[in-house]
Every structure is written in C-alpha cells, then in structure tokens.
Design an enzyme around this catalytic site. Structure first.
Site, short mmCIF file in Angstrom:
data_model
loop_
_atom_site.label_atom_id
_atom_site.label_comp_id
_atom_site.label_asym_id
_atom_site.label_seq_id
_atom_site.Cartn_x
_atom_site.Cartn_y
_atom_site.Cartn_z
N GLU A 267 0.86 -1.19 0.00
CA GLU A 267 0.00 0.00 0.00
C GLU A 267 0.88 1.23 0.00
O GLU A 267 1.86 1.31 0.75
CB GLU A 267 -0.87 0.10 1.27
CG GLU A 267 -1.92 -0.96 1.41
CD GLU A 267 -2.72 -0.82 2.71
OE1 GLU A 267 -2.84 0.30 3.25
OE2 GLU A 267 -3.23 -1.86 3.18
N GLU A 319 -13.97 5.09 0.01
CA GLU A 319 -14.82 4.09 0.67
C GLU A 319 -15.56 4.74 1.83
O GLU A 319 -14.95 5.11 2.83
CB GLU A 319 -13.95 2.92 1.16
CG GLU A 319 -13.33 2.13 0.01
CD GLU A 319 -12.26 1.15 0.48
OE1 GLU A 319 -12.62 0.11 1.06
OE2 GLU A 319 -11.06 1.45 0.29
N LYS A 322 -15.48 3.51 5.72
CA LYS A 322 -14.28 3.60 6.55
C LYS A 322 -14.45 4.77 7.52
O LYS A 322 -15.40 5.56 7.37
CB LYS A 322 -13.05 3.83 5.66
CG LYS A 322 -12.80 2.67 4.67
CD LYS A 322 -11.37 2.63 4.19
CE LYS A 322 -10.48 2.04 5.26
NZ LYS A 322 -9.09 1.88 4.85
N GLU A 327 -9.37 8.84 5.92
CA GLU A 327 -9.49 7.40 5.64
C GLU A 327 -10.48 7.11 4.51
O GLU A 327 -10.34 6.11 3.80
CB GLU A 327 -9.94 6.65 6.89
CG GLU A 327 -8.84 6.48 7.93
CD GLU A 327 -7.86 5.39 7.55
OE1 GLU A 327 -8.30 4.28 7.26
OE2 GLU A 327 -6.65 5.66 7.55
#
Ligand SMILES: *[C@@H]1O[C@H](CO)[C@@H](O)[C@H](O)[C@H]1NC(C)=O
Length: 345
Positions: A267, A319, A322, A327
């Site tokens: 990542e 997303e 999250k 985040e």
C-alpha cells in the site's frame, strides 16, 4: 494504516554518518509494475465486473483484495491476466493459528474453488496485525499455508502485510531498527520468508509523517518533487521520503540477519480530502503520479539501486464505510460514477 506509526517519524534534520557496505547480490531485478488495492468498505461501489473493466481500461493487471470476497473472485473467473493477492481476514487468524486442519479447511473453502480459473499469486496472512496483540497468530498460519502450497506444488506465495510501526527508529534510514515487539513477531516471519525468498509486503505512507509535522517536513520531500538531496545518510542521498522509509526497513532487516529479502509495497497513497490543505486532489495526484513513475522505473532505492519492486496504490475507490476523514478519501476514483478524482492513469 496505523496512526501510531506517525509518532515514529518525528524527524530531526541531523545526520549520522555511518557507512556500511551494501550488498544486493541475492536480489533479482525484474520488470516492475503497479497494482491497485481494491477495498470494499463502501455501500456505493460499482459491481466487480465493472471494476475489472476499469482496471483493463487503465492497464492494471495486479490487484489486492483484503479478504476472499466471493463477488470479486467470481468476477475474476477466466480473467487469468489479473494477478490477484488475497488476504486472510484478521478475525479469522485465531482459529487458523490453533490448527493446521483449520487452515486446510479455510483454503478448501476460500481458495480451492478458484484455483482453476483465477490467478491467485499471493495469500497475505493478516493486514498490519504485526506488531500488535494478535501478531503472534501470523507465523503459524503462514507456516501452515506455506506447507500446504508446497505439498500441492501451487504457484502461490504466502506472506503478510506489515506497517512501518514495526520500526523503532527510521531516521536517518541507516539507523532503521525494529521495535521489541516487532523483534518478537516480525523477525521469525522474515526468517520464514527468507527460506523461500518470498517478499515481505510493506505499507509505506509518507503522508502520515508529513501530516504529523508539516511545519518541519518538506512537502516536496514527501511528494517526490524535491530537485536535490534532502537527507544525506552516509554515502546514500535521499530526495524523497518514500525511499527513506523503504530503506529504513531494509536496514532494520539486515540488522536481524535478514539480507536481500525482496519487498513489495502493498500500500501507498495520499488522501485527496479530509485534512485541509494537506489533502487536495492536486497534492494526492502529484504524490501518486510520482510514486507510480518511481516504481515503474525500476530504479530501486539508494540502498537497493536498480532493484525494482512492485507497488500497489491504496486505493481504487473512496470508501464511505471507513472512518470519516482522510481514511475515506484515499481513492483514485469516485465510486458512484467511476470518474477519476485526479489524473493518474
Ligand atoms: C496550508 O495553509 C497554511 C496556512 O495558510 C500554510 O502555511 C501552508 O503552507 C499550507 N500548506 C500547504 C501544503 O499548502
């Protein structure tokens, strides 16, 4: 991502001149490429077949999913051009660590049905659970899965994904050293990986140390736009923080007798919103375009020059399930219309 890792990166602009020879002879240079993390913590995400079409349209062939999601794996059937990394969920580790039979059952349920028509290249045991309370569960599960794929002669690598919070010290890179907990939990894992020359997967986010201390860490150093060396570390000069973090991990491994173990960056990324003017689409785009260019170049890092490595950008979509803030904003694409948030591919 682990926020506690931020505190490890309170850098001081001093430099310790320690000169070591570096030995990279055991590593093999190969073509390097970019993959994308495919996170699923959103209630407004496109369907997996549409996501695979997106990947094809931008030339992405390596993807990482965080659990053996049947919707995604079913969509991947027959698309063997995709090299897929599949995670074992953290919450499944305890029963798997307790029994090799349980691991065989997990494999039979989650991986076996896809072996014939999905190109699964990595199974990752736990996501940033080392270092931490369930960190000791990783090694026995990795050992069982390693035995299993070996006995079946399957071309699947077994590894784990770790955070930079394993580093007690990382500045300058040559002082890189693991924490006592990492020494207990990570070093045995690295020794297991060494036996088969299987990469350790590491998550590297210059954004976090930068966001912790933007007054003292240069944005150009964090985003690969510095024109000259920013940190001189003995004979090695660093113009970007990504390489410095990567090499601190290499140094820490070497101090434990783990030399030349390949690394994959599982990542990296930069949020495009959530933290004021540190997280704009412009800065995120600059970081991600530059890290992609750097990885694809195969130039390696100052400590491992010309030794390329693969890297996966986090993440494909923003997303919304999250935690709120940055985040939710690491995505390259808006989930509802699949439009890029900034130009990358
Ligand atoms: C963010 O804003 C502050 C205050 O105006 C400024 O000092 C800083 O340079 C800005 N940072 C970036 C990355 O634009």
């Amino acid at each position: 991502m682990v926020y506690s890792s931020m505190k490890l990166f309170l850098f001081f602009l001093s430099c310790i001149m320690i000169i070591f020879n570096h030995n990279t002879s055991g590593l093999v240079t190969k073509a390097n490429s970019i993959g994308l993390n495919y996170g699923l913590l959103g209630d407004n995400l496109p369907t997996p077949p549409n996501v695979l079409n997106l990947y094809k349209s931008i030339g992405i062939t390596k993807i990482r999913i965080f659990d053996p999601n049947t919707g995604v794996l079913d969509a991947l059937r027959g698309h063997r051009g995709f090299e897929v990394t599949v995670g074992v969920r953290d919450q499944d580790l305890a029963p798997l660590a307790a029994s090799e039979e349980a691991v065989k059952g997990w494999f039979a349920t989650n991986i076996e049905p896809y072996l014939a028509d999905v190109n699964i290249v990595f199974i990752t045991v736990g996501n940033e659970v080392i270092p931490g309370p369930i960190g000791p569960q990783v090694l026995p599960v990795m050992q069982s899965l390693t035995n299993l794929v070996k006995s079946r002669n399957l071309p699947i690598s077994i590894s784990t994904v770790v955070a930079m919070s394993n580093l007690e010290q990382s500045y300058p890179p040559s002082t890189g050293k693991f924490t006592p907990q990492a020494w207990e939990q990570l070093v045995p894992v690295l020794k297991l990986l060494s036996q088969t020359n299987t990469p350790i997967l590491v998550n590297i986010y210059p954004y976090f140390p930068y966001a912790t201390d933007p007054a003292h860490i240069r944005l150009d150093y964090a985003t690969f736009t510095a024109k000259a060396i920013v940190v001189q570390d003995g004979p090695l000069g660093y113009s970007n923080m990504f390489d410095a973090i990567f090499d601190a991990f290499v140094w820490a491994m070497e101090k434990e007798g783990v030399k030349d173990l390949p690394m994959v960056v599982s990542e990296t990324g930069w949020p495009s919103a959530g933290n004021g003017n540190l997280t704009t689409p412009e800065i995120a785009g600059t970081y991600n375009r530059n890290v992609v260019k750097h990885i694809v170049s195969g130039k390696g890092t100052p400590k491992r020059p010309n030794i390329g490595f693969d890297g996966y950008i986090f993440a494909t979509f923003n997303e919304n399930q999250k935690p709120a803030g940055t985040e939710q904003n690491f995505g390259l694409y808006n989930p509802t219309d699949m439009k890029p948030i900034y130009k990358l591919f």
